[in-house]
Design a protein around this motif. Sequence first.
Motif, PDB file in Angstrom:
ATOM      1  N   HIS A   3       0.841  -1.189   0.000  1.00 22.16           N
ATOM      2  CA  HIS A   3       0.000   0.000   0.000  1.00 22.16           C
ATOM      3  C   HIS A   3       0.877   1.240   0.000  1.00 22.16           C
ATOM      4  CE1 HIS A   3      -3.456   2.529   0.737  1.00 22.16           C
ATOM      5  NE2 HIS A   3      -2.874   3.050   1.791  1.00 22.16           N
ATOM      6  N   LEU A   4       0.577   2.176  -0.900  1.00 21.17           N
ATOM      7  CA  LEU A   4       1.305   3.430  -0.978  1.00 21.17           C
ATOM      8  C   LEU A   4       0.340   4.574  -0.675  1.00 21.17           C
ATOM      9  CD1 LEU A   4       2.913   1.391  -2.839  1.00 21.17           C
ATOM     10  CD2 LEU A   4       3.725   3.407  -4.071  1.00 21.17           C
ATOM     11  N   ALA A   5       0.776   5.508   0.114  1.00 24.33           N
ATOM     12  CA  ALA A   5      -0.076   6.634   0.479  1.00 24.33           C
ATOM     13  C   ALA A   5       0.704   7.930   0.400  1.00 24.33           C
ATOM     14  CB  ALA A   5      -0.643   6.453   1.888  1.00 24.33           C
ATOM     15  N   GLU A   6       0.248   8.840  -0.484  1.00 28.07           N
ATOM     16  CA  GLU A   6       0.882  10.142  -0.617  1.00 28.07           C
ATOM     17  C   GLU A   6       0.231  11.148   0.334  1.00 28.07           C
ATOM     18  OE1 GLU A   6       0.486   8.494  -4.932  1.00 28.07           O
ATOM     19  OE2 GLU A   6      -0.783   8.720  -3.153  1.00 28.07           O
ATOM     20  N   SER A   7       1.000  12.151   0.690  1.00 27.76           N
ATOM     21  CA  SER A   7       0.492  13.276   1.475  1.00 27.76           C
ATOM     22  C   SER A   7       1.367  14.485   1.203  1.00 27.76           C
ATOM     23  CB  SER A   7       0.476  12.947   2.961  1.00 27.76           C
ATOM     24  OG  SER A   7       1.780  12.679   3.422  1.00 27.76           O
ATOM     25  N   GLY A   8       0.886  15.651   1.622  1.00 27.89           N
ATOM     26  CA  GLY A   8       1.694  16.848   1.519  1.00 27.89           C
ATOM     27  C   GLY A   8       1.303  17.811   0.421  1.00 27.89           C
ATOM     28  N   GLY A   9       0.333  17.439  -0.394  1.00 26.45           N
ATOM     29  CA  GLY A   9      -0.100  18.357  -1.442  1.00 26.45           C
ATOM     30  C   GLY A   9      -0.864  19.535  -0.881  1.00 26.45           C
ATOM     31  N   GLY A  10      -1.172  20.475  -1.762  1.00 24.83           N
ATOM     32  CA  GLY A  10      -1.937  21.635  -1.322  1.00 24.83           C
ATOM     33  C   GLY A  10      -1.850  22.770  -2.320  1.00 24.83           C
ATOM     34  N   LEU A  11      -2.281  23.930  -1.867  1.00 27.95           N
ATOM     35  CA  LEU A  11      -2.252  25.145  -2.681  1.00 27.95           C
ATOM     36  C   LEU A  11      -1.066  25.994  -2.257  1.00 27.95           C
ATOM     37  CD1 LEU A  11      -3.544  27.188  -4.665  1.00 27.95           C
ATOM     38  CD2 LEU A  11      -4.920  28.011  -2.720  1.00 27.95           C
ATOM     39  N   VAL A  12      -0.274  26.422  -3.212  1.00 26.88           N
ATOM     40  CA  VAL A  12       0.903  27.234  -2.909  1.00 26.88           C
ATOM     41  C   VAL A  12       1.052  28.304  -3.982  1.00 26.88           C
ATOM     42  CG1 VAL A  12       2.460  25.674  -4.146  1.00 26.88           C
ATOM     43  CG2 VAL A  12       3.362  27.119  -2.309  1.00 26.88           C
ATOM     44  N   THR A  23       4.385   7.082   1.879  1.00 24.04           N
ATOM     45  CA  THR A  23       4.672   6.014   2.830  1.00 24.04           C
ATOM     46  C   THR A  23       4.220   4.685   2.246  1.00 24.04           C
ATOM     47  OG1 THR A  23       4.400   7.533   4.686  1.00 24.04           O
ATOM     48  CG2 THR A  23       4.260   5.187   5.165  1.00 24.04           C
ATOM     49  N   MET A  24       5.109   3.702   2.332  1.00 23.52           N
ATOM     50  CA  MET A  24       4.832   2.404   1.720  1.00 23.52           C
ATOM     51  C   MET A  24       4.762   1.306   2.781  1.00 23.52           C
ATOM     52  SD  MET A  24       7.424   2.551  -1.533  1.00 23.52           S
ATOM     53  CE  MET A  24       7.571   4.038  -2.528  1.00 23.52           C
ATOM     54  N   SER A  25       3.709   0.543   2.757  1.00 24.50           N
ATOM     55  CA  SER A  25       3.625  -0.636   3.598  1.00 24.50           C
ATOM     56  C   SER A  25       4.031  -1.841   2.771  1.00 24.50           C
ATOM     57  CB  SER A  25       2.204  -0.810   4.137  1.00 24.50           C
ATOM     58  OG  SER A  25       1.310  -1.045   3.065  1.00 24.50           O
ATOM     59  N   GLY A  26       4.277  -2.927   3.406  1.00 26.22           N
ATOM     60  CA  GLY A  26       4.760  -4.094   2.689  1.00 26.22           C
ATOM     61  C   GLY A  26       6.275  -4.164   2.753  1.00 26.22           C
TER      62      GLY A  26
END
Length: 111
Positions: A3-12, A23-26
Amino acid sequence: QVHLAESGGGLVQPGGSLRLSCTMSGSIFSKYVMGWYRQAPGKQRELVAAMTSDGSRNYADSVKGRFTISRDNAKNTMYLQMNNLKPEDTAIYYCETANYWGQGTQVTVSS
């Protein structure tokens, strides 16, 4: 199960910075090439940056000198530091490894 999960995006604002995390599980973290891709509206998904298992890095010409790919093996996390962002960097950003994909995180660069 991977499982891969991205974070940190937004408006800049143009010229600003963001750091994306994946973050990667497995048990496959850093065993294969890991990459960041992006897809802007109406455009094909493109490779932004990639890192091999031995740490070699490659970047798309459009982001060289502005983006940096890195990883923290202890945290099973890959990063994309994005500096001097431009409106044309606006896209959904995805992380990928061994043909496993995250769900994407939106990055919008606008004043």
